[in-house]
Enzyme design. Structure first.
Site, mmCIF file in Angstrom:
data_model
loop_
_atom_site.group_PDB
_atom_site.id
_atom_site.type_symbol
_atom_site.label_atom_id
_atom_site.label_comp_id
_atom_site.label_asym_id
_atom_site.label_seq_id
_atom_site.Cartn_x
_atom_site.Cartn_y
_atom_site.Cartn_z
ATOM 1 N N LYS A 14 -41.964 11.617 17.023
ATOM 2 C CA LYS A 14 -42.115 10.412 16.193
ATOM 3 C C LYS A 14 -40.734 9.744 16.014
ATOM 4 C CE LYS A 14 -45.979 12.582 13.904
ATOM 5 N NZ LYS A 14 -46.963 12.496 12.854
ATOM 6 N N GLU B 104 -57.131 14.029 17.270
ATOM 7 C CA GLU B 104 -56.271 14.249 16.111
ATOM 8 C C GLU B 104 -56.943 13.707 14.858
ATOM 9 O OE1 GLU B 104 -51.915 14.622 17.347
ATOM 10 O OE2 GLU B 104 -52.301 12.500 17.097
ATOM 11 N N GLU C 234 -51.034 6.645 13.890
ATOM 12 C CA GLU C 234 -50.021 5.872 13.156
ATOM 13 C C GLU C 234 -49.877 4.471 13.744
ATOM 14 O OE1 GLU C 234 -46.965 8.842 13.494
ATOM 15 O OE2 GLU C 234 -48.148 10.139 12.174
ATOM 16 N N ASN D 85 -44.497 15.635 19.702
ATOM 17 C CA ASN D 85 -44.349 14.231 19.320
ATOM 18 C C ASN D 85 -43.260 14.165 18.250
ATOM 19 O OD1 ASN D 85 -44.550 11.594 18.561
ATOM 20 N ND2 ASN D 85 -46.564 11.772 17.586
ATOM 21 N N HIS E 234 -51.922 6.561 19.116
ATOM 22 C CA HIS E 234 -51.704 7.498 18.013
ATOM 23 C C HIS E 234 -52.212 6.836 16.723
ATOM 24 C CE1 HIS E 234 -49.703 10.030 15.055
ATOM 25 N NE2 HIS E 234 -49.560 10.926 16.016
ATOM 26 N N SER F 133 -51.273 19.201 12.315
ATOM 27 C CA SER F 133 -50.637 20.365 11.674
ATOM 28 C C SER F 133 -50.741 21.645 12.493
ATOM 29 C CB SER F 133 -51.209 20.569 10.263
ATOM 30 O OG SER F 133 -50.944 19.432 9.469
ATOM 31 N N GLY G 297 -49.802 15.735 9.701
ATOM 32 C CA GLY G 297 -48.674 15.740 8.773
ATOM 33 C C GLY G 297 -49.060 16.166 7.364
ATOM 34 N N GLY H 12 -46.653 17.308 15.909
ATOM 35 C CA GLY H 12 -45.612 16.502 15.272
ATOM 36 C C GLY H 12 -44.568 17.384 14.620
ATOM 37 N N GLY H 13 -44.727 17.619 13.327
ATOM 38 C CA GLY H 13 -43.723 18.322 12.512
ATOM 39 C C GLY H 13 -43.172 19.590 13.151
HETATM 40 C C1 PEP Z 1 -48.932 14.080 15.510
HETATM 41 O O1 PEP Z 1 -47.957 13.442 15.220
HETATM 42 O O2 PEP Z 1 -49.589 13.736 16.486
HETATM 43 C C2 PEP Z 1 -49.291 15.250 14.703
HETATM 44 C C3 PEP Z 1 -50.363 15.915 15.007
HETATM 45 O O3 PEP Z 1 -48.449 15.566 13.662
HETATM 46 P P1 PEP Z 1 -48.417 16.952 12.854
HETATM 47 O O4 PEP Z 1 -48.394 18.056 13.855
HETATM 48 O O5 PEP Z 1 -47.155 16.879 12.041
HETATM 49 O O6 PEP Z 1 -49.651 17.001 12.002
#
Ligand code: PEP
Length: 253
Positions: free
Chosen positions: A11, A169, A99, A9, A97, A215, A175, A236-237
């Site tokens: 983002k 999640e 967010e 993702n 999501h 994460s 994040g 994500g990251g």
């Molecule tokens: C996400 O954006 O769905 C996510 C899990 O981010 P991260 O891996 O950065 O925690």
């Protein structure tokens, strides 16, 4: 075997040129994905066509949108319809999501409408659920997640459900660098699968892919993915780095 998926993702990150390079770099790395394993890239809307062109002919790699609208078409300036995504050949859409739930007030009912449209256009929703820290601390995460799933998905038929991927999640792990332990992940993934087993039967539940997000990194992916009910991750990251995401892809079981 149910699908095992490493989903990136991005983002709202990367320029077009950075996104192209990242995809090129990851695609160039050796993966040897088995036929039940997939890599999925949820890229920003303006990059969907570029990304779709780059993965064309690569059987185990798919592109996802990060969102869609809950109406088919019309006067909704700035929104993107599922039909538009279908016309690009997009396979998945991330729905709900945290967010989007938090910053755009997306409710379970609103998300149910998006899920319906995706299924109508044969696009697979990656449906996100997960609790905030205060809910985890109160120990009511199961009830909270059950409600998200029931209100957005339980109207579906067993046949429709087979086109859904779930991403659990926990918001406190997104994040933040804080990951759920593999035991915490397994426990709630097993709970999620049991909910679907109760409603749709064991065979349907056993076929449902449930990804973990929060994460996930190259260093923890393997242990998380080894859990019986963890079928990969939504990342994500760590998906913004080719080597790191490659390690995550190769950690699929
Ligand atoms: C996400 O954006 O769905 C996510 C899990 O981010 P991260 O891996 O950065 O925690």
């Amino acid at each position: 075997m149910r699908k095992q998926i490493a989903a990136a993702n991005w983002k709202m990150n990367l320029t077009l040129q950075q996104g192209e390079k990242l995809l090129d770099d990851i695609i160039a790395l050796p993966h040897d994905l088995k036929e039940y394993q997939q890599a999925v890239f949820a890229v920003p809307f303006p990059y969907l066509a570029m990304a779709q062109a780059k993965i064309s002919g690569k059987g185990s790699v798919f592109i996802a949108a990060q969102n869609c609208y809950n109406k088919k078409s019309g006067a909704f300036t700035g929104e993107t319809s599922v039909e538009m995504l279908q016309s690009l050949g997009i396979s998945y859409v991330v729905i709900g999501h945290s967010e989007r739930r938090e910053y755009f007030n997306e409710s379970n009912q609103f998300l149910a409408e998006k899920v319906n449209i995706c299924l109508e256009y044969h696009i697979h929703p990656i449906f996100c659920c997960g609790e905030a820290l205060n809910i985890r601390e109160a120990g009511t995460q199961n009830e909270f997640v059950a409600r998200q799933l029931e209100e957005s998905l339980f109207h579906l038929s067993a046949e429709q459900l087979q086109n859904i991927v779930i991403a659990y999640e926990p918001i406190w792990a997104i994040g933040t660098g804080k990951t759920a332990t593999s035991e915490q992940a397994q426990e709630i993934h097993a709970f999620i699968r049991s909910l679907f087993a109760k409603k749709y039967g064991e065979a349907v539940a056993q076929n449902l892919s449930v990804l973990y997000g929060g994460s996930v990194k190259g260093s923890n992916a393997k242990e998380l993915f080894l859990q019986l009910d963890v079928d990969g991750g939504l990342v994500g990251g760590a998906s913004l780095n080719a080597e790191e995401f490659n390690t995550i892809i190769t950690s699929l079981k």
